[in-house]
Design an enzyme around this catalytic site. Structure first.
Site, PDB file in Angstrom:
ATOM      1  CD  GLN A 181      -3.054  -0.196   2.351  1.00 22.48           C
ATOM      2  OE1 GLN A 181      -3.859   0.710   2.323  1.00 22.48           O
ATOM      3  NE2 GLN A 181      -2.859  -0.932   3.418  1.00 22.48           N
ATOM      4  N   GLY A 182       0.415   2.251  -0.732  1.00 25.00           N
ATOM      5  CA  GLY A 182       1.109   3.542  -0.682  1.00 25.00           C
ATOM      6  C   GLY A 182       0.130   4.653  -0.369  1.00 25.00           C
ATOM      7  CD  GLU A 187      -6.568  -0.431   5.127  1.00 26.87           C
ATOM      8  OE1 GLU A 187      -5.383  -0.680   5.262  1.00 26.87           O
ATOM      9  OE2 GLU A 187      -6.994   0.718   4.864  1.00 26.87           O
ATOM     10  CB  SER A 219       0.912   6.611   5.487  1.00 31.24           C
ATOM     11  OG  SER A 219      -0.264   6.166   6.109  1.00 31.24           O
ATOM     12  CG  ASN A 224      -9.765   1.964  16.453  1.00 29.18           C
ATOM     13  OD1 ASN A 224      -9.503   1.709  15.282  1.00 29.18           O
ATOM     14  ND2 ASN A 224      -9.927   1.040  17.383  1.00 29.18           N
ATOM     15  CD  GLU A 225      -7.856   7.550  18.527  1.00 31.75           C
ATOM     16  OE1 GLU A 225      -7.309   7.064  17.515  1.00 31.75           O
ATOM     17  OE2 GLU A 225      -7.736   7.043  19.663  1.00 31.75           O
TER      18      GLU A 225
END
Lengths: 338, 379
Positions: B125-126, B245, B128, B362-363
């Protein structure tokens, strides 16, 4: 595989919801035992024939099963209906069929109100107007006494839930004692299931009230629901509720299908529904602030009912202990008594 | 409500179980997030593929069995029950592939999917970047049009790319419209990591595995065929991946059912160390794992009947990630001083701590739940 309520379940749910919306607004819950409002509610429910929900069609009932019981009791919880419906609708049919079959017809007609005291506490919820009390059978073992309380001396105990109408009886007449293990187990399981579903409905109501409140209540010039701290409280509340809902539905299915391993699903249902109500209730009260901490506002009606039901038909801790026994890693020391 | 499996589904389960029983390595493989373990996992992936178990829900022509989503769930349950190895192909098969099926051209599908199923191409995955974690729309890596060459020039940096150090390809978002703000003007690219101008630097994670990677782009050239979805449409294309995801494709219930069963077994083995306080926590985790399974069954019913999960996938993500931590914390307490020794529970605990962070913290998920499921006002 289809994990969703049937059309029949949804239709029944809609009919019950309509009656409760019309006949059981918060004023009815406040009016309490012996009031004209509660009598009118009881009459409307009797008109639906829900007393015969679990009674076979040959015996004049609706011939439905525990899947439907879940749908109906979620609605009863949402309205916090102040009637002994768990005992009358869920528990009584099997017990009366086994111990006092001549009373079954009257139950189906809606002419018989039944209370329950599974843990033999001496108190019956919504008890001041009942004809019969079913005593015993906690945990699905032992025996259940069918008591006629129509001529008994009545005493009322103050309850955590002011609408609960906790009633004690002296001088009740024993009609019959049911000790068929299958019947005692089924009565218990249906009581646990109905209470779990009721807790789901109560949680949903408390969350709805709170969402409405935080969207409209403004502080610092904005709705308080726009603050992340409030959002996270209510997201956590919704998480608990959303993961308890399918568990209660599964317990209803397993009970309706008579699956031999259903103890685990039932224990999970009552434990997670109790926890959900607890978490939702705490978040609801906190997010209402001082407004919720009054008896003028309606939240407390639902909050206190949920407290009462968390402690009825086995607490979350009791059901976790029951699950552990079944998994072969039971508690080693003192276990929850109820 | 009908919680019984069809005869066909039961047959599928039996077939999957038989194959797994015969083929799952007896000794657990070393972690797939290390260089040595990765090679062993590739061998396993190729064994799965050879007998058409690597992508059961895909079309036959791409190496699958056209299994229903219900059968996919059954396969996952059996997979974890059998104690089969972690899937190092996960990010490609479970996260990228659904996006290729939805947005890819026929040519992209024909070229990329069979190689992905066979573990010939391995996808990282790219998303972040050093300056854009939770705030994915804040990315600054860019792709500039090169009309002469008929393609795009990529530059910038991606980071925390799981198994990026061992993968052959990367999928990610790049800004193609420098004037556009936030989630507009982004494009989804499919990048071979051996493209000139692309550099990969592996680094170690908190749990000791070494598969994390920085990926640097310096004017790396990609043809138009490397665009998935449409130019400047990257955000909506990417959102379909993040939905998978967070939802059930990333963490199927089989994983937690297996972990809960292992926790019960551990409590049984630990004798007096398994105090009643800990047993109570075992019950909680067992109940939550089963709640997750039943929630998933309801969710799959919704999907099958045309009610997409949408923002409800955020419920899955928060629930399983918090369950995973609680379950491992209980296991470590049951182990007591033995928890000092590296082992599956200590490793699992450290890995579980990443759950509330990756795939959107989770925030962020709680914000989504509050705003999109409860309808609370955005700020």
């Amino acid at each position: 595989m289809r994990f969703a309520p049937s059309d029949e379940q949804r239709e029944l749910e809609a009919v019950v919801r309509q009656v409760l919306t019309d006949r059981c607004p918060p004023q009815t819950v406040r009016a309490g035992a012996g009031s004209a409002q509660v009598a009118a509610l009881a009459e409307s429910l009797a008109g639906l024939g829900v007393a015969g929900l679990l009674v076979a069609e040959d015996d004049g009932g609706l011939g439905l099963d525990e899947n439907h019981l879940v749908s109906v009791f979620a609605q009863i919880g949402y309205a916090a209906a102040p009637l002994p419906l768990t005992a009358t609708l869920a528990v009584a049919p099997a017990v009366l069929a086994a111990g006092a079959p001549d009373l079954l017809a009257k139950l189906v007609e809606g002419g018989l109100t039944v209370g329950a005291d599974p843990a033999e506490t001496g108190h019956v919820a919504f008890g001041s107007g009942v004809d019969l009390v079913l005593r015993g059978g906690f945990g699905g073992t032992g025996r259940i006494e069918i008591l006629d309380v129509s001529d008994a001396a009545v005493s009322t105990s103050p309850s955590v839930d002011v609408a609960l109408d906790l009633t004690g009886y002296a001088g009740a007449r024993l009609v019959a004692a049911v000790d068929d293990p299958q019947v005692v187990r089924l009565a218990w399981e249906r009581g646990v299931l109905a209470t779990s579903a009721e807790l789901i409905g109560l949680s949903r109501r408390m969350l709805d009230l709170t969402v409405e409140h935080v969207r409209t209540r403004e502080q610092f010039g904005v709705p308080i629901g726009s603050f992340q701290a409030v959002k996270h409280h209510l997201a956590t509340a919704l998480l608990h509720l959303e993961f308890a809902v399918p568990v209660v539905a599964t317990a209803g299915f397993e009970l309706a299908a008579g699956l031999p391993g259903r103890l685990r699903a039932l224990a999970t249902a009552k434990a997670l529904a109790s926890e959900a109500a607890h978490v939702v209730g705490r978040a609801a009260l906190q997010c209402h602030g001082a407004i919720g901490y009054t008896t003028e506002y309606d939240l407390h009606l639902f909050l206190k009912r949920s407290w009462a039901l968390e402690s009825s038909w086995g607490s979350a801790a009791w059901h976790r202990a029951a699950l552990l026994d079944d998994l072969g890693v039971g508690l080693t020391g003192v276990r929850p008594a109820s | 409500m009908d919680l019984t499996w069809s005869e066909q589904d039961e047959q599928f389960r039996a077939e999957a179980r038989d194959w797994l029983t015969a083929n799952v390595p007896r000794q657990p493989l070393p972690s797939g997030d290390t260089a040595a373990g990765f090679a062993a996992h590739l061998e396993w992936e190729r064994a799965l593929h050879a007998d058409r178990w690597s992508v059961v829900s895909w079309p036959q022509e791409y190496g699958g069995r056209e299994a229903s989503i219900w059968q996919w769930l059954i396969f996952e349950e059996e997979y974890y029950r059998a104690g089969a190895p972690q899937r190092v192909t996960q990010n490609g098969i479970f996260l990228l592939a659904p996006t290729i099926f939805e947005f890819g051209t026929k040519q992209q599908q024909d070229e990329l999917l069979p190689r992905m199923a066979a573990a010939q191409d391995l996808w990282a995955q790219g998303w972040s970047e050093p300056g854009a974690g939770s705030d994915l729309a804040g990315i600054s890596s860019r792709a500039v049009r090169d009309e002469q060459a008929g393609g795009w020039r990529l530059s910038g940096q991606k980071t925390w790319s799981t198994r990026g150090a061992f993968c052959t390809h990367l999928f990610g978002l790049f800004r193609t419209d420098p004037q556009a703000q936030r989630h507009r003007g982004l494009t989804y690219f499919l990048v071979p990591l051996d493209t000139p101008g692309v550099t990969v630097r592996g680094f170690d994670r908190l749990d000791g595995d070494e598969g994390f990677a920085d990926v640097f782009f310096e004017n790396a050239f990609l043809p138009d065929s490397a665009v998935l979805g449409g130019v400047d449409q990257g955000w909506s294309v990417a959102m379909s991946t993040t939905g998978s995801e967070r939802g059930l494709t990333l963490r199927s219930p089989g994983r937690f059912l297996k972990a809960a069963a292992a926790l019960v077994a551990l409590a049984g083995e630990r004798g007096e160390a398994a105090t009643d306080l800990l047993r109570d926590r075992v019950a909680r985790s067992w109940m939550q794992a089963h709640a997750y399974q039943q929630f998933t069954l309801a969710q799959v019913t919704d999907i099958v009947e045309g009610r997409p999960a949408g923002a409800r996938s955020s419920l899955n993500k928060v629930f399983w990630s918090e369950l995973d931590i609680a379950l491992h914390e209980t296991a470590l307490e049951l182990l007591g001083p033995d928890a000092l020794v590296d082992g599956p529970w200590t490793r699992g605990y450290q890995f579980s701590l990443s759950g509330p962070i990756y795939a959107g913290t989770n925030e962020i998920q709680r914000n989504i739940i509050a705003e999109r499921l409860l309808g609370l006002p955005r700020r």
